[in-house]
Design an enzyme around this catalytic site. Sequence first.
Site, PDB file in Angstrom:
ATOM      1  N   ARG A   1      52.006  32.808  46.593  1.00 45.83           N
ATOM      2  CA  ARG A   1      51.272  33.460  45.511  1.00 45.83           C
ATOM      3  C   ARG A   1      52.069  33.427  44.198  1.00 45.83           C
ATOM      4  NH1 ARG A   1      47.752  37.073  43.440  1.00 45.83           N
ATOM      5  NH2 ARG A   1      48.716  38.755  42.285  1.00 45.83           N
TER       6      ARG A   1
ATOM      7  N   HIS B   1      34.336  44.769  34.100  1.00 47.43           N
ATOM      8  CA  HIS B   1      34.050  45.234  35.467  1.00 47.43           C
ATOM      9  C   HIS B   1      32.694  45.949  35.481  1.00 47.43           C
ATOM     10  CE1 HIS B   1      34.889  46.621  39.514  1.00 47.43           C
ATOM     11  NE2 HIS B   1      34.418  47.795  39.139  1.00 47.43           N
TER      12      HIS B   1
ATOM     13  N   ASN C   1      39.708  42.757  31.128  1.00 43.78           N
ATOM     14  CA  ASN C   1      38.812  42.434  32.236  1.00 43.78           C
ATOM     15  C   ASN C   1      37.496  43.155  32.009  1.00 43.78           C
ATOM     16  OD1 ASN C   1      38.007  41.525  34.903  1.00 43.78           O
ATOM     17  ND2 ASN C   1      38.370  43.616  35.629  1.00 43.78           N
TER      18      ASN C   1
ATOM     19  N   ASP D   1      46.348  45.745  34.239  1.00 43.03           N
ATOM     20  CA  ASP D   1      47.717  46.049  34.666  1.00 43.03           C
ATOM     21  C   ASP D   1      47.885  45.547  36.105  1.00 43.03           C
ATOM     22  OD1 ASP D   1      46.484  47.896  36.263  1.00 43.03           O
ATOM     23  OD2 ASP D   1      47.224  49.656  35.169  1.00 43.03           O
TER      24      ASP D   1
ATOM     25  N   ARG E   1      40.399  37.081  41.214  1.00 45.22           N
ATOM     26  CA  ARG E   1      41.733  37.265  41.792  1.00 45.22           C
ATOM     27  C   ARG E   1      42.544  38.225  40.940  1.00 45.22           C
ATOM     28  NH1 ARG E   1      42.333  33.622  45.841  1.00 45.22           N
ATOM     29  NH2 ARG E   1      40.750  32.001  45.763  1.00 45.22           N
ATOM     30  N   ILE E   2      43.558  38.797  41.593  1.00 45.08           N
ATOM     31  CA  ILE E   2      44.472  39.693  40.905  1.00 45.08           C
ATOM     32  C   ILE E   2      45.566  38.842  40.271  1.00 45.08           C
ATOM     33  CG2 ILE E   2      45.989  41.698  41.156  1.00 45.08           C
ATOM     34  CD1 ILE E   2      43.080  42.181  42.012  1.00 45.08           C
TER      35      ILE E   2
HETATM   36  C1  GRF Z   1      30.630  40.362  36.147  1.00 42.61           C
HETATM   37  O1  GRF Z   1      29.676  41.256  36.622  1.00 42.61           O
HETATM   38  C2  GRF Z   1      31.943  41.047  35.934  1.00 42.61           C
HETATM   39  O2  GRF Z   1      31.816  42.390  35.633  1.00 42.61           O
HETATM   40  C3  GRF Z   1      32.617  40.890  37.262  1.00 42.61           C
HETATM   41  O3  GRF Z   1      32.221  39.624  37.728  1.00 42.61           O
HETATM   42  C4  GRF Z   1      30.970  39.279  37.155  1.00 42.61           C
HETATM   43  C5  GRF Z   1      31.113  37.933  36.514  1.00 42.61           C
HETATM   44  O4  GRF Z   1      29.912  37.376  36.104  1.00 42.61           O
HETATM   45  N1  GRF Z   1      34.045  41.041  37.120  1.00 42.61           N
HETATM   46  P1  GRF Z   1      29.883  36.033  35.273  1.00 42.61           P
HETATM   47  O5  GRF Z   1      30.676  34.981  36.032  1.00 42.61           O
HETATM   48  O6  GRF Z   1      30.449  36.294  33.913  1.00 42.61           O
HETATM   49  O7  GRF Z   1      28.422  35.658  35.202  1.00 42.61           O
END
Ligand code: GRF
Length: 222
Positions: free
Chosen positions: A71, A115, A113, A147, A97-98
């Site tokens: 990794r 989410h 990011n 982070d 991935r992280i």
């Molecule tokens: C999104 O819903 C984002 O929040 C999550 O993964 C999805 C990615 O969608 N982390 P896309 O590849 O931008 O269509």
Amino acid sequence: MSAMSELRVVVLVSGRGSNLRALQAAIDEGACPARVVGVVADREKRCDALRYARSRDIATQVISPREHAERAAWDAALADAIGKHQPELVVLAGFMRIVGATVLARFGGRIVNVHPSLLPAFAGMDAPQQAIDAGVRITGCTVHLVDAGVDTGPILAQAALAVRASEDATELHARIQRLEHRLLPHVVGAVARGALQLADGPRWRDGEPSALFDGPLSRSAS
Ligand code: GRF
């Protein structure tokens, strides 16, 4: 970075790439003074984001964990792939991935990011399903600094919507994504304009909205 410069952005992707498209669309419309200078993926297959980037003549690179024994080696290769574009901001847009210690050491504090939940609720996988299972009435999306944890970094901006009783996780995720497609370009644009400063901890310029409610951008607090 100076305000109103064209912010150099590298976008990390794994899949569909709708957030990448939304960001590029905002840039094309002149709403976001940034430039996507590179797209890095962790896979070649089932990654429409890569094909979109190539169609737009954006430099792409695939850094697959399968091609690295450890990794740490993958993470170092990822850091190099990002770093060669000399980005001012790194955007994880559906990157599954992280990122590791090397990437954080080189770009920490300027990696964001997106989410699909109102963090800190429903971190990790399948956030829309988690929201439905928990029976929450309001959910949304978050753009946050990355982070070492999973979806734990400082929150930069959020957008909220009401959960419909009739919808499943797929439908809810699709509606959340429509909010993501506005929130992410808004945050990137704010960084580009200097309205959101990331150095020395994130700070919004007074009066800049950092919250969105399934409608027009509105002040987070007034
Ligand atoms: C999104 O819903 C984002 O929040 C999550 O993964 C999805 C990615 O969608 N982390 P896309 O590849 O931008 O269509």
